[in-house]
Write a protein that holds these residues in place. Structure first.
Motif: not given
Length: 317
Positions: A150-155, A157-158, A302-303
């Protein structure tokens, strides 16, 4: 002196042409993994099933191989022996006999161990790991894997966009399920070391995928009119040499550990070796096709969410 190169710099391998075959193969693996986990299940080790811990101290440096050989013929079931602390400190873990009283079982196990090792060793402690503690270990292990994904998914995504995040997570789930299927198929012991191997595989696979996706993002800005499938192929080929070299050097270290590291870490290293292969495969043949399936446009590079927020703050979005 010319440098050794396993992969040329200008490879033009059409990976996207094989994506349907690769995805079909991976779907079969995923389905097989689910069937195996529901029918055969996992061979949980002492860490998860509960067991008896016996800590001993030998007169001199402990001969782990000899102790393992001496206890192997007692019919105690699964026995794990490892050295820790000082050279004369040894931890013996024995799976609890099912259907027997824990205290009586521990006394019987210690009696059998003493019959082989004699009084030449000091018995420092005897502990029984019950099913409640083992159940908590299972929950914590599963939670660790879920939270890491889950944390990697968020990383991702950002840092990139949701399309990249989806591709990364699908690749990670694929790697975890394939590794669990291997444990179930071969009946390998699944313990805390296996959880550590899974977490390491997740991190390794994510690193490979991020390298590829970072090059995809750069090429999206550079080649604005190139077909997406061709662009993904270009990006994979540009990072292929780095991927193969990293995987190759890691495999050399793991093979050495597998051959010379002893029985205690053999399951961990075997899972890691398989994880290197499956992680590299998913970075090339799973993450990319997912990105092609959901699509990505040039104005979403754009990141990630962070980049979008910066554009809004500067009045560009």
């Amino acid at each position: 002196m010319r440098h050794l190169k396993l992969i040329p710099d200008d490879t033009k391998i059409p990976f996207s042409r094989w994506r349907f075959v690769a995805v079909g193969f991976s779907l079969v693996v995923m389905i097989a993994a689910v069937v195996l986990l529901f029918t055969r299940g996992l061979n949980f080790g002492i860490d998860f099933e509960g067991g008896i811990l016996v800590e001993i101290s030998t007169e001199g440096p402990a001969d782990i191989g000899q102790i393992r050989s001496d206890l192997g013929g007692l019919g105690l079931g699964e026995v794990q022996i490892q050295q820790f602390g000082q050279p004369d400190d040894v931890l013996i873990r024995v799976q609890s006999p099912k259907g027997e009283d824990a205290d009586k079982a521990s006394q019987a196990v210690v009696s059998q161990i003493k019959s082989v090792l004699g009084d030449s060793v000091e018995y420092r402690r005897v502990e029984v790991v019950g099913p409640q503690v083992s159940g908590e270990l299972v929950q914590d292990g599963v939670l660790a894997i879920v939270v890491s994904v889950a944390l990697m998914l968020i990383y991702i995504w950002f840092r990139f966009e949701w399309q990249f995040s989806l591709g990364s997570v699908v690749a990670l789930v694929h790697d975890v399920m394939a590794t669990l299927a291997l444990f179930s198929l071969l009946g390998m012991e699944f313990n805390l070391q296996s959880i550590a191997a899974l977490l390491t595989i997740v991190g390794y696979s994510m690193n490979d995928t991020v390298i590829v996706f970072d090059r995809v993002r750069e090429n999206l800005r550079k080649y604005k009119k190139m077909d997406l499938a061709e662009l993904v192929d270009l990006s994979v080929n540009q990072t292929l040499s780095r991927t193969v070299m990293t995987s190759g050097t890691t495999l050399l270290a793991l093979l050495a550990l597998f051959i010379f590291g002893g029985e205690v870490i053999r399951g961990f290293t075997f899972a890691m070796i398989f994880g290197i292969f499956i992680g590299t495969y998913s970075s090339i043949f799973i993450a990319g096709p997912v990105l092609l399936a959901v699509g990505v446009t040039r104005d979403t590079t754009t990141g990630g969410l962070g980049g979008v927020a910066k554009e809004k703050a500067s009045g560009k979005a």
